[in-house]
Design a protein around this motif. Structure first.
Motif, PDB file in Angstrom:
ATOM      1  N   PHE A  37     -33.608 -33.472  24.975  1.00 25.76           N
ATOM      2  CA  PHE A  37     -32.643 -33.347  25.831  1.00 25.76           C
ATOM      3  C   PHE A  37     -32.999 -34.115  27.022  1.00 25.76           C
ATOM      4  O   PHE A  37     -31.936 -34.876  27.489  1.00 25.76           O
ATOM      5  CB  PHE A  37     -32.259 -31.906  26.296  1.00 25.76           C
ATOM      6  CG  PHE A  37     -31.044 -31.749  27.132  1.00 25.76           C
ATOM      7  CD1 PHE A  37     -30.073 -31.967  26.745  1.00 25.76           C
ATOM      8  CD2 PHE A  37     -31.325 -31.507  28.453  1.00 25.76           C
ATOM      9  CE1 PHE A  37     -28.812 -31.857  27.648  1.00 25.76           C
ATOM     10  CE2 PHE A  37     -30.291 -31.736  29.442  1.00 25.76           C
ATOM     11  CZ  PHE A  37     -29.156 -31.491  28.939  1.00 25.76           C
ATOM     12  N   ALA A  38     -34.170 -34.211  27.612  1.00 28.81           N
ATOM     13  CA  ALA A  38     -34.161 -34.991  28.673  1.00 28.81           C
ATOM     14  C   ALA A  38     -34.210 -36.466  28.385  1.00 28.81           C
ATOM     15  O   ALA A  38     -33.468 -37.163  29.243  1.00 28.81           O
ATOM     16  CB  ALA A  38     -35.571 -34.905  29.044  1.00 28.81           C
ATOM     17  N   LEU A  39     -34.441 -36.901  27.283  1.00 30.14           N
ATOM     18  CA  LEU A  39     -34.268 -38.351  26.946  1.00 30.14           C
ATOM     19  C   LEU A  39     -32.764 -38.591  26.589  1.00 30.14           C
ATOM     20  O   LEU A  39     -32.210 -39.698  27.013  1.00 30.14           O
ATOM     21  CB  LEU A  39     -35.051 -38.374  25.788  1.00 30.14           C
ATOM     22  CG  LEU A  39     -36.575 -38.840  26.015  1.00 30.14           C
ATOM     23  CD1 LEU A  39     -37.174 -39.018  24.543  1.00 30.14           C
ATOM     24  CD2 LEU A  39     -36.948 -39.769  26.757  1.00 30.14           C
ATOM     25  N   TYR A  40     -31.956 -37.688  25.979  1.00 26.05           N
ATOM     26  CA  TYR A  40     -30.555 -37.772  26.221  1.00 26.05           C
ATOM     27  C   TYR A  40     -29.879 -37.933  27.346  1.00 26.05           C
ATOM     28  O   TYR A  40     -29.078 -38.844  27.561  1.00 26.05           O
ATOM     29  CB  TYR A  40     -30.068 -36.525  25.253  1.00 26.05           C
ATOM     30  CG  TYR A  40     -28.484 -36.279  25.608  1.00 26.05           C
ATOM     31  CD1 TYR A  40     -27.525 -37.292  24.933  1.00 26.05           C
ATOM     32  CD2 TYR A  40     -27.942 -35.197  26.488  1.00 26.05           C
ATOM     33  CE1 TYR A  40     -26.279 -37.076  24.957  1.00 26.05           C
ATOM     34  CE2 TYR A  40     -26.587 -35.329  26.629  1.00 26.05           C
ATOM     35  CZ  TYR A  40     -25.786 -36.134  26.113  1.00 26.05           C
ATOM     36  OH  TYR A  40     -24.292 -35.924  26.201  1.00 26.05           O
ATOM     37  N   VAL A  41     -30.229 -37.350  28.469  1.00 20.33           N
ATOM     38  CA  VAL A  41     -29.611 -37.363  29.674  1.00 20.33           C
ATOM     39  C   VAL A  41     -30.291 -38.739  30.258  1.00 20.33           C
ATOM     40  O   VAL A  41     -29.174 -39.429  30.666  1.00 20.33           O
ATOM     41  CB  VAL A  41     -30.269 -36.254  30.643  1.00 20.33           C
ATOM     42  CG1 VAL A  41     -29.668 -36.645  32.046  1.00 20.33           C
ATOM     43  CG2 VAL A  41     -29.794 -34.965  29.969  1.00 20.33           C
ATOM     44  N   LEU A  42     -31.551 -39.225  30.195  1.00 20.79           N
ATOM     45  CA  LEU A  42     -31.862 -40.259  30.536  1.00 20.79           C
ATOM     46  C   LEU A  42     -30.857 -41.716  29.863  1.00 20.79           C
ATOM     47  O   LEU A  42     -30.600 -42.581  30.752  1.00 20.79           O
ATOM     48  CB  LEU A  42     -33.115 -40.703  30.167  1.00 20.79           C
ATOM     49  CG  LEU A  42     -33.964 -42.225  30.415  1.00 20.79           C
ATOM     50  CD1 LEU A  42     -33.945 -42.128  31.804  1.00 20.79           C
ATOM     51  CD2 LEU A  42     -35.035 -42.290  29.658  1.00 20.79           C
ATOM     52  N   PHE A  43     -30.630 -41.499  28.675  1.00 21.33           N
ATOM     53  CA  PHE A  43     -29.774 -42.479  28.104  1.00 21.33           C
ATOM     54  C   PHE A  43     -28.090 -42.422  28.365  1.00 21.33           C
ATOM     55  O   PHE A  43     -27.730 -43.385  28.592  1.00 21.33           O
ATOM     56  CB  PHE A  43     -29.960 -42.471  26.480  1.00 21.33           C
ATOM     57  CG  PHE A  43     -31.125 -43.217  25.966  1.00 21.33           C
ATOM     58  CD1 PHE A  43     -32.376 -43.195  26.776  1.00 21.33           C
ATOM     59  CD2 PHE A  43     -31.168 -44.119  24.881  1.00 21.33           C
ATOM     60  CE1 PHE A  43     -33.373 -43.861  26.248  1.00 21.33           C
ATOM     61  CE2 PHE A  43     -32.325 -44.670  24.161  1.00 21.33           C
ATOM     62  CZ  PHE A  43     -33.198 -44.677  25.171  1.00 21.33           C
TER      63      PHE A  43
ATOM     64  N   THR B  21     -36.619 -38.849  38.112  1.00 23.50           N
ATOM     65  CA  THR B  21     -37.621 -38.597  37.240  1.00 23.50           C
ATOM     66  C   THR B  21     -37.368 -37.766  36.043  1.00 23.50           C
ATOM     67  O   THR B  21     -36.521 -36.879  36.145  1.00 23.50           O
ATOM     68  CB  THR B  21     -38.825 -38.207  37.977  1.00 23.50           C
ATOM     69  OG1 THR B  21     -39.136 -39.070  39.153  1.00 23.50           O
ATOM     70  CG2 THR B  21     -40.093 -38.235  37.261  1.00 23.50           C
ATOM     71  N   TYR B  22     -37.756 -38.363  34.834  1.00 24.06           N
ATOM     72  CA  TYR B  22     -37.762 -37.728  33.664  1.00 24.06           C
ATOM     73  C   TYR B  22     -39.085 -37.487  33.104  1.00 24.06           C
ATOM     74  O   TYR B  22     -39.834 -38.344  32.997  1.00 24.06           O
ATOM     75  CB  TYR B  22     -36.877 -38.416  32.542  1.00 24.06           C
ATOM     76  CG  TYR B  22     -35.428 -38.565  32.994  1.00 24.06           C
ATOM     77  CD1 TYR B  22     -34.309 -37.681  32.807  1.00 24.06           C
ATOM     78  CD2 TYR B  22     -35.125 -39.609  34.092  1.00 24.06           C
ATOM     79  CE1 TYR B  22     -33.195 -37.983  33.155  1.00 24.06           C
ATOM     80  CE2 TYR B  22     -33.644 -39.606  34.421  1.00 24.06           C
ATOM     81  CZ  TYR B  22     -32.715 -39.029  33.910  1.00 24.06           C
ATOM     82  OH  TYR B  22     -31.362 -39.052  34.442  1.00 24.06           O
ATOM     83  N   ILE B  23     -39.282 -36.125  32.629  1.00 23.04           N
ATOM     84  CA  ILE B  23     -40.700 -35.784  31.939  1.00 23.04           C
ATOM     85  C   ILE B  23     -40.251 -35.295  30.517  1.00 23.04           C
ATOM     86  O   ILE B  23     -39.339 -34.327  30.494  1.00 23.04           O
ATOM     87  CB  ILE B  23     -41.433 -34.670  32.719  1.00 23.04           C
ATOM     88  CG1 ILE B  23     -41.391 -34.892  34.158  1.00 23.04           C
ATOM     89  CG2 ILE B  23     -42.561 -34.446  31.880  1.00 23.04           C
ATOM     90  CD1 ILE B  23     -42.264 -35.970  34.566  1.00 23.04           C
ATOM     91  N   ALA B  24     -40.514 -36.150  29.726  1.00 25.92           N
ATOM     92  CA  ALA B  24     -40.250 -35.595  28.186  1.00 25.92           C
ATOM     93  C   ALA B  24     -41.474 -35.259  27.314  1.00 25.92           C
ATOM     94  O   ALA B  24     -42.256 -36.099  27.007  1.00 25.92           O
ATOM     95  CB  ALA B  24     -39.514 -36.720  27.670  1.00 25.92           C
ATOM     96  N   GLY B  25     -41.977 -34.122  27.185  1.00 24.64           N
ATOM     97  CA  GLY B  25     -43.195 -33.721  26.577  1.00 24.64           C
ATOM     98  C   GLY B  25     -42.834 -33.531  25.219  1.00 24.64           C
ATOM     99  O   GLY B  25     -41.544 -32.871  24.848  1.00 24.64           O
ATOM    100  N   SER B  26     -43.936 -33.980  24.407  1.00 23.01           N
ATOM    101  CA  SER B  26     -43.740 -33.937  22.743  1.00 23.01           C
ATOM    102  C   SER B  26     -42.002 -33.955  22.503  1.00 23.01           C
ATOM    103  O   SER B  26     -41.648 -33.166  21.652  1.00 23.01           O
ATOM    104  CB  SER B  26     -44.163 -32.603  22.541  1.00 23.01           C
ATOM    105  OG  SER B  26     -45.562 -32.612  22.906  1.00 23.01           O
ATOM    106  N   PRO B  27     -41.342 -35.370  22.694  1.00 24.68           N
ATOM    107  CA  PRO B  27     -39.856 -34.964  22.596  1.00 24.68           C
ATOM    108  C   PRO B  27     -39.679 -35.084  20.962  1.00 24.68           C
ATOM    109  O   PRO B  27     -40.207 -35.975  20.183  1.00 24.68           O
ATOM    110  CB  PRO B  27     -39.453 -36.385  23.267  1.00 24.68           C
ATOM    111  CG  PRO B  27     -40.767 -37.146  23.120  1.00 24.68           C
ATOM    112  CD  PRO B  27     -41.772 -36.235  23.255  1.00 24.68           C
TER     113      PRO B  27
END
Length: 289
Positions: free
Chosen positions: A171-177, A185-191
């Protein structure tokens, strides 16, 4: 004499017990205005007075599992920011009405719609819970949660972080894109990129175009556990390749990839949190520019 001394140190079994709470924290029930979904919001406010520009804020997914870990890490490390690289920050954990560490509702909130035939097979073979609500969940964060936090606390709008792990990392990467300047800042752990891998590959060029329309740089930390490298989803490889592509394509994205030695999918969380705090908050140590 020794016997009497020991009696004084024995716990009184008749004394009333009380729950242990973390000082400076509170829980706020909230409902999304769009989907009418229920959330439990956990908030930790620093005991220190805020700087004139406000506190940095870390928005934390899966709060039922890791809110306490992050709050204590910030509390301890922010005592000496010049040494630790961590300043006092507000932690806003987004959780659910459950006593367990995770809720099945996260599957809906953290994912995009995907045809059932395209979903990975669940480890136990059972059907996946309802999914595909990431768009509504982002609206809740942007239109409901952030304004509420702004009303209650003095916030630095130039230092906001989104932290997610596993599906939360997805989800963090979805928001980033989708909306890159929602956070700095975005932290995407084990995405879980295998869930929506096709969508992310198709959206990369659109993402870079959105970056060109905004102001300022964005930072992304991708973190995985070394022991996750053997998972059939290719989690570590997917995250590493994404970090390489984003680093090469656009210098305005400050990308860092970390593989934590000896850690698995869940044990990676404490070291990831420690790394994330320095990654997200270090620029605040010397003060607002």
């Amino acid at each position: 004499m020794m016997h009497k001394k020991m009696d004084k140190n024995v716990m009184d079994k008749t004394a009333a017990s009380t729950e242990v709470t973390i000082k400076g924290t509170q829980q706020i029930p909230m409902q999304s205005s769009a989907g009418k979904r229920e959330y439990q919001i956990f908030v930790s406010k620093p005991l220190e007075e805020p700087p004139s520009w406000g506190y940095p804020v870390i928005y934390l997914l899966d709060a039922n599992s890791v809110f306490g870990t992050m709050v204590e890490a910030v509390r301890l490390q922010s005592r000496r920011p010049e040494k630790s690289g961590v300043v006092p920050a507000i932690i806003v954990g987004i959780g659910y009405a459950t006593n367990g560490p995770f809720s099945s509702e996260r599957y809906y909130d953290y994912t995009l719609p995907v045809a059932v035939s395209e979903l990975p097979v669940r480890p136990d073979g059972s059907p996946w819970p309802s999914h595909g609500g990431a768009e509504d969940f982002l609206k809740f964060i942007e239109e409901d949660l952030k304004p509420e936090i702004d009303k209650r606390y003095k916030v630095d709008h130039d230092s906001q972080t989104l932290f997610g792990h596993s599906l939360g990392g997805l989800f963090a990467l979805y928001v980033l894109f989708e909306k890159p300047y929602a956070f700095q800042t975005y932290i995407a752990g084990s995405p879980s990129l295998h869930w929506n891998k096709k969508w992310f590959r198709e959206e990369e060029e659109k993402f870079l175009s959105r970056l060109n329309q905004g102001n300022g740089d964005i930072s992304l930390l991708l973190g995985v556990g070394e022991l996750e490298g053997t998972h059939k989803s290719g989690m570590n490889g997917n995250a590493l390749e994404l970090s390489k592509r984003l680093s090469l394509k656009d210098s305005r994205v400050n990308v860092q990839f970390n593989e934590f030695e000896g850690e698995g999918h869940l044990s990676v969380l404490p070291p990831l949190i420690n790394r994330a705090l320095r990654f997200a908050l270090k620029r605040n140590v010397t003060g607002k520019k």
